[in-house]
Structures are given as structure tokens and as C-alpha cells.
Design a protein around this motif. Structure first.
Motif, PDB file in Angstrom:
ATOM      1  N   THR A  34      49.447  32.225   9.198  1.00 21.13           N
ATOM      2  CA  THR A  34      49.250  32.778  10.546  1.00 21.13           C
ATOM      3  C   THR A  34      50.529  32.715  11.364  1.00 21.13           C
ATOM      4  O   THR A  34      50.881  33.661  12.079  1.00 21.13           O
ATOM      5  CB  THR A  34      48.123  32.007  11.252  1.00 21.13           C
ATOM      6  OG1 THR A  34      46.908  32.198  10.520  1.00 21.13           O
ATOM      7  CG2 THR A  34      47.936  32.468  12.685  1.00 21.13           C
ATOM      8  N   MET A  35      51.239  31.620  11.239  1.00 16.33           N
ATOM      9  CA  MET A  35      52.470  31.462  12.027  1.00 16.33           C
ATOM     10  C   MET A  35      53.506  32.504  11.612  1.00 16.33           C
ATOM     11  O   MET A  35      54.199  33.084  12.458  1.00 16.33           O
ATOM     12  CB  MET A  35      53.003  30.045  11.843  1.00 16.33           C
ATOM     13  CG  MET A  35      54.044  29.638  12.848  1.00 16.33           C
ATOM     14  SD  MET A  35      54.235  27.850  12.845  1.00 16.33           S
ATOM     15  CE  MET A  35      55.613  27.694  13.972  1.00 16.33           C
ATOM     16  N   ARG A  36      53.581  32.765  10.321  1.00 17.27           N
ATOM     17  CA  ARG A  36      54.540  33.777   9.851  1.00 17.27           C
ATOM     18  C   ARG A  36      54.109  35.174  10.303  1.00 17.27           C
ATOM     19  O   ARG A  36      54.950  35.980  10.714  1.00 17.27           O
ATOM     20  CB  ARG A  36      54.667  33.708   8.321  1.00 17.27           C
ATOM     21  CG  ARG A  36      55.405  32.471   7.853  1.00 17.27           C
ATOM     22  CD  ARG A  36      55.466  32.380   6.329  1.00 17.27           C
ATOM     23  NE  ARG A  36      56.151  31.184   5.912  1.00 17.27           N
ATOM     24  CZ  ARG A  36      57.472  31.039   5.828  1.00 17.27           C
ATOM     25  NH1 ARG A  36      58.261  32.068   6.145  1.00 17.27           N
ATOM     26  NH2 ARG A  36      58.014  29.907   5.444  1.00 17.27           N
ATOM     27  N   GLU A  37      52.815  35.444  10.225  1.00 17.41           N
ATOM     28  CA  GLU A  37      52.323  36.748  10.708  1.00 17.41           C
ATOM     29  C   GLU A  37      52.645  36.926  12.193  1.00 17.41           C
ATOM     30  O   GLU A  37      53.065  38.000  12.631  1.00 17.41           O
ATOM     31  CB  GLU A  37      50.804  36.840  10.538  1.00 17.41           C
ATOM     32  CG  GLU A  37      50.303  36.993   9.127  1.00 17.41           C
ATOM     33  CD  GLU A  37      48.772  37.046   9.089  1.00 17.41           C
ATOM     34  OE1 GLU A  37      48.240  37.726   8.218  1.00 17.41           O
ATOM     35  OE2 GLU A  37      48.115  36.402   9.929  1.00 17.41           O
ATOM     36  N   ALA A  38      52.409  35.862  12.961  1.00 18.41           N
ATOM     37  CA  ALA A  38      52.633  35.923  14.413  1.00 18.41           C
ATOM     38  C   ALA A  38      54.114  36.102  14.723  1.00 18.41           C
ATOM     39  O   ALA A  38      54.498  36.897  15.593  1.00 18.41           O
ATOM     40  CB  ALA A  38      52.098  34.658  15.070  1.00 18.41           C
ATOM     41  N   ASN A  39      54.939  35.366  14.003  1.00 15.66           N
ATOM     42  CA  ASN A  39      56.392  35.448  14.202  1.00 15.66           C
ATOM     43  C   ASN A  39      56.887  36.870  13.964  1.00 15.66           C
ATOM     44  O   ASN A  39      57.669  37.418  14.748  1.00 15.66           O
ATOM     45  CB  ASN A  39      57.057  34.459  13.236  1.00 15.66           C
ATOM     46  CG  ASN A  39      58.543  34.336  13.426  1.00 15.66           C
ATOM     47  OD1 ASN A  39      59.023  34.120  14.538  1.00 15.66           O
ATOM     48  ND2 ASN A  39      59.286  34.491  12.348  1.00 15.66           N
ATOM     49  N   ASP A  40      56.391  37.498  12.912  1.00 18.34           N
ATOM     50  CA  ASP A  40      56.805  38.876  12.613  1.00 18.34           C
ATOM     51  C   ASP A  40      56.328  39.855  13.677  1.00 18.34           C
ATOM     52  O   ASP A  40      56.901  40.938  13.827  1.00 18.34           O
ATOM     53  CB  ASP A  40      56.266  39.320  11.251  1.00 18.34           C
ATOM     54  CG  ASP A  40      57.128  38.803  10.101  1.00 18.34           C
ATOM     55  OD1 ASP A  40      58.217  38.265  10.367  1.00 18.34           O
ATOM     56  OD2 ASP A  40      56.705  38.942   8.939  1.00 18.34           O
ATOM     57  N   ARG A  41      55.263  39.511  14.379  1.00 20.17           N
ATOM     58  CA  ARG A  41      54.737  40.398  15.423  1.00 20.17           C
ATOM     59  C   ARG A  41      55.338  40.098  16.793  1.00 20.17           C
ATOM     60  O   ARG A  41      54.900  40.659  17.804  1.00 20.17           O
ATOM     61  CB  ARG A  41      53.203  40.287  15.471  1.00 20.17           C
ATOM     62  CG  ARG A  41      52.551  40.991  14.295  1.00 20.17           C
ATOM     63  CD  ARG A  41      51.101  40.593  14.111  1.00 20.17           C
ATOM     64  NE  ARG A  41      50.483  41.381  13.065  1.00 20.17           N
ATOM     65  CZ  ARG A  41      50.641  41.164  11.743  1.00 20.17           C
ATOM     66  NH1 ARG A  41      51.385  40.154  11.323  1.00 20.17           N
ATOM     67  NH2 ARG A  41      50.055  41.952  10.858  1.00 20.17           N
ATOM     68  N   GLY A  42      56.294  39.163  16.848  1.00 20.80           N
ATOM     69  CA  GLY A  42      57.012  38.925  18.099  1.00 20.80           C
ATOM     70  C   GLY A  42      56.490  37.790  18.947  1.00 20.80           C
ATOM     71  O   GLY A  42      56.968  37.586  20.063  1.00 20.80           O
ATOM     72  N   TYR A  43      55.507  37.043  18.447  1.00 21.65           N
ATOM     73  CA  TYR A  43      55.011  35.888  19.212  1.00 21.65           C
ATOM     74  C   TYR A  43      55.944  34.704  18.978  1.00 21.65           C
ATOM     75  O   TYR A  43      56.444  34.504  17.872  1.00 21.65           O
ATOM     76  CB  TYR A  43      53.592  35.511  18.763  1.00 21.65           C
ATOM     77  CG  TYR A  43      52.593  36.602  19.049  1.00 21.65           C
ATOM     78  CD1 TYR A  43      51.990  36.709  20.297  1.00 21.65           C
ATOM     79  CD2 TYR A  43      52.294  37.561  18.082  1.00 21.65           C
ATOM     80  CE1 TYR A  43      51.095  37.740  20.571  1.00 21.65           C
ATOM     81  CE2 TYR A  43      51.397  38.594  18.344  1.00 21.65           C
ATOM     82  CZ  TYR A  43      50.803  38.675  19.582  1.00 21.65           C
ATOM     83  OH  TYR A  43      49.935  39.694  19.857  1.00 21.65           O
ATOM     84  N   GLU A  44      56.152  33.918  20.020  1.00 20.88           N
ATOM     85  CA  GLU A  44      56.876  32.654  19.878  1.00 20.88           C
ATOM     86  C   GLU A  44      55.841  31.591  19.547  1.00 20.88           C
ATOM     87  O   GLU A  44      54.842  31.450  20.273  1.00 20.88           O
ATOM     88  CB  GLU A  44      57.608  32.307  21.170  1.00 20.88           C
ATOM     89  CG  GLU A  44      58.756  33.252  21.454  1.00 20.88           C
ATOM     90  CD  GLU A  44      59.490  32.926  22.739  1.00 20.88           C
ATOM     91  OE1 GLU A  44      60.718  33.087  22.768  1.00 20.88           O
ATOM     92  OE2 GLU A  44      58.822  32.528  23.718  1.00 20.88           O
ATOM     93  N   CYS A  45      56.088  30.868  18.464  1.00 16.46           N
ATOM     94  CA  CYS A  45      55.058  29.947  17.955  1.00 16.46           C
ATOM     95  C   CYS A  45      55.573  28.525  17.897  1.00 16.46           C
ATOM     96  O   CYS A  45      56.671  28.273  17.387  1.00 16.46           O
ATOM     97  CB  CYS A  45      54.656  30.348  16.537  1.00 16.46           C
ATOM     98  SG  CYS A  45      54.008  32.014  16.418  1.00 16.46           S
ATOM     99  N   LEU A  46      54.739  27.617  18.377  1.00 19.27           N
ATOM    100  CA  LEU A  46      55.042  26.191  18.262  1.00 19.27           C
ATOM    101  C   LEU A  46      53.904  25.527  17.498  1.00 19.27           C
ATOM    102  O   LEU A  46      52.734  25.649  17.890  1.00 19.27           O
ATOM    103  CB  LEU A  46      55.196  25.568  19.655  1.00 19.27           C
ATOM    104  CG  LEU A  46      55.552  24.086  19.662  1.00 19.27           C
ATOM    105  CD1 LEU A  46      56.472  23.767  20.834  1.00 19.27           C
ATOM    106  CD2 LEU A  46      54.322  23.193  19.720  1.00 19.27           C
ATOM    107  N   LEU A  47      54.244  24.882  16.401  1.00 17.46           N
ATOM    108  CA  LEU A  47      53.250  24.184  15.575  1.00 17.46           C
ATOM    109  C   LEU A  47      53.206  22.717  15.985  1.00 17.46           C
ATOM    110  O   LEU A  47      54.255  22.045  16.013  1.00 17.46           O
ATOM    111  CB  LEU A  47      53.627  24.338  14.094  1.00 17.46           C
ATOM    112  CG  LEU A  47      52.793  23.604  13.056  1.00 17.46           C
ATOM    113  CD1 LEU A  47      51.312  23.938  13.175  1.00 17.46           C
ATOM    114  CD2 LEU A  47      53.296  23.945  11.653  1.00 17.46           C
ATOM    115  N   VAL A  48      52.021  22.230  16.302  1.00 21.97           N
ATOM    116  CA  VAL A  48      51.892  20.850  16.797  1.00 21.97           C
ATOM    117  C   VAL A  48      51.762  19.901  15.597  1.00 21.97           C
ATOM    118  O   VAL A  48      50.777  19.929  14.861  1.00 21.97           O
ATOM    119  CB  VAL A  48      50.710  20.713  17.772  1.00 21.97           C
ATOM    120  CG1 VAL A  48      50.725  19.320  18.393  1.00 21.97           C
ATOM    121  CG2 VAL A  48      50.793  21.775  18.862  1.00 21.97           C
ATOM    122  N   GLU A  49      52.787  19.078  15.423  1.00 20.87           N
ATOM    123  CA  GLU A  49      52.970  18.300  14.198  1.00 20.87           C
ATOM    124  C   GLU A  49      51.796  17.385  13.871  1.00 20.87           C
ATOM    125  O   GLU A  49      51.381  17.282  12.713  1.00 20.87           O
ATOM    126  CB  GLU A  49      54.241  17.444  14.317  1.00 20.87           C
ATOM    127  CG  GLU A  49      55.508  18.275  14.466  1.00 20.87           C
ATOM    128  CD  GLU A  49      56.706  17.436  14.909  1.00 20.87           C
ATOM    129  OE1 GLU A  49      56.642  16.192  14.818  1.00 20.87           O
ATOM    130  OE2 GLU A  49      57.700  18.032  15.364  1.00 20.87           O
TER     131      GLU A  49
END
Ligand code: C5J
Length: 224
Positions: A171-186
């Protein structure tokens, strides 16, 4: 224009929150099927207990976003009862009799509407929160999520959930490719394989944050 928000002390660099309401909490697949014995995760031979450890941390994030009336999205991996949205290749995973659609102690495995496919009770969505059923690992695949986010003016995703290297990373990779800035909470994401979680955190924030940022729950909370 609304002013940008404060910075989260993230890795590999500070993550500046956009205008109020532009950052949503995206909780991936915190379902009984992955966290409890008898579900899809266990049917594939996994020890589900490590995933249960992050429930309090995800709850803290939900509490934070609810307290500030900020957008929350919950995804739910599952298939229609007729399995018409489940490719044969996916259905073949796991031992016969314990595959997607087969009966289990919590109902049919990974089928929408079955008790085992529901969210764990501590993390149940509240009215007004968006619930996105998804047939794949990525939350953007056949869900219309992109349009739903655009309609709400969401451009940043604070991501939690399971499993780190499968549905979360996809999901994070899909979102990144669509222009969303993503922060994953460790500490609000988990894997059945600690080494896969560690590698995923490293790879998303490597190369200057090629897929996004990571930060701890506490680091997110302290800027609100
Ligand atoms: C898996 C998920 N692992 N939510 N699903 O099959 O990560």
C-alpha cells in the motif's frame, strides 16, 4: 491557503504535516483473520501473537486522530462469498482445507462478512470513519481509494497495521507512486517475521526516503 502543520521527528528526515485535515491515519487490515488463531494468517502457518502486540499502539493513534477530528481510514482484506474477486493463484496458497473460502473456527477464511474477517474488537471503526474492503494486498487495487482520498483533500498518509512487508508495504508503494507522502509508524506495524519488518522499515526510508518516512507513535503524538 491554510498554513502547513508542524514537523514529526521522522526518519530519514523531518516529516512536515500539510494543512489540517490533509493527513489521514490509514490502518491496514487489523482483522481477526490476521491477529487471531484460526484465521488466514494462522492457516498459513504463522504464529499470530506478535501481531497482537501492536493493538495498544494502533489504539493510541486512533485516539489521537479521533480527539482531533482528523480523517481515519481502515482497510480490510477479504473476498466476496462467491470468491469471484479471488484469483485462483491466491486461493491456492496454504494447505487444502485451510484456504481462502474454506470453513474455519471464525467462519469462512478471508471472506467478507465472516466473523474472522472483522476488525479486532479494540480497533473497531467508529461512525464517520472510512472502511475500505480490498481483495488484494495493496489498498489501491480495485478499491477506488485514490478517488476517495482526493475527494477528502487528503495528500498525506500516516500508516499503521499489518503485515509490514505485505499489505502495509504494498500500500505504501502504491500510495507513493500516486503522489501521497507516507509515514509508516514503526511501533504500530508488525510482521510475522521480525527480520522482514526491520528490512521493510530500512528499505522505505533508504535513499532519502525513497518510499517514505518512519517514526514512532510517540513522535507522531507529540506534534499534535
Ligand atoms: C497478508 C496482509 N499478509 N494484510 N495480508 O496476507 O498483510
Amino acid at each position: 491557503m491554510t498554513a502547513p502543520g508542524p514537523e514529526i521527528a521522522a526518519r530519514p528526515s523531518p516529516f512536515r504535516l500539510a494543512a489540517r485535515g490533509a493527513a489521514a491515519l490509514l490502518v491496514i487490515d487489523m482483522q481477526r483473520d490476521f491477529l487471531e488463531p484460526g484465521g488466514f494468517g494462522a492457516a498459513l502457518g504463522n504464529d499470530v501473537r506478535p501481531l497482537q502486540r501492536i493493538v495498544p499502539e494502533v489504539r493510541r493513534l486512533l485516539g489521537l486522530f479521533r480527539a482531533h477530528d482528523l480523517p481515519i481510514i481502515h482497510t480490510k482484506e477479504g473476498h466476496r462469498p462467491d470468491l469471484s474477486d479471488c484469483p485462483a493463484s491466491k486461493r491456492r496458497r496454504g494447505a487444502p482445507g485451510m484456504r481462502i473460502g474454506d470453513p474455519g473456527p471464525m467462519g469462512r477464511i478471508l471472506v467478507l462478512g465472516e466473523p474472522g474477517n472483522d476488525f479486532v474488537s479494540e480497533l473497531a471503526p467508529e461512525p464517520g470513519e472510512l472502511v475500505v474492503p480490498k481483495p488484494g494486498k495493496g489498498a489501491f487495487y480495485r478499491t477506488g481509494l485514490d478517488a476517495k482520498l482526493a475527494a477528502r483533500g487528503i495528500s498525506q498518509l500516516i500508516i499503521a497495521g499489518v503485515t509490514t512487508e505485505v499489505c502495509v508495504q504494498t500500500t505504501m508503494r502504491e500510495a507513493n507512486d500516486r503522489g501521497y507522502e507516507c509515514l509508516l509508524v514503526e511501533d504500530a506495524t508488525e510482521s510475522y517475521f521480525p527480520e522482514f519488518k526491520a528490512a521493510t522499515l530500512e528499505m522505505v526510508r533508504a535513499q532519502g526516503g525513497i518510499v517514505g518516512w518512519t517514526a514512532k507513535v510517540e513522535e507522531v503524538i507529540e506534534v499534535f
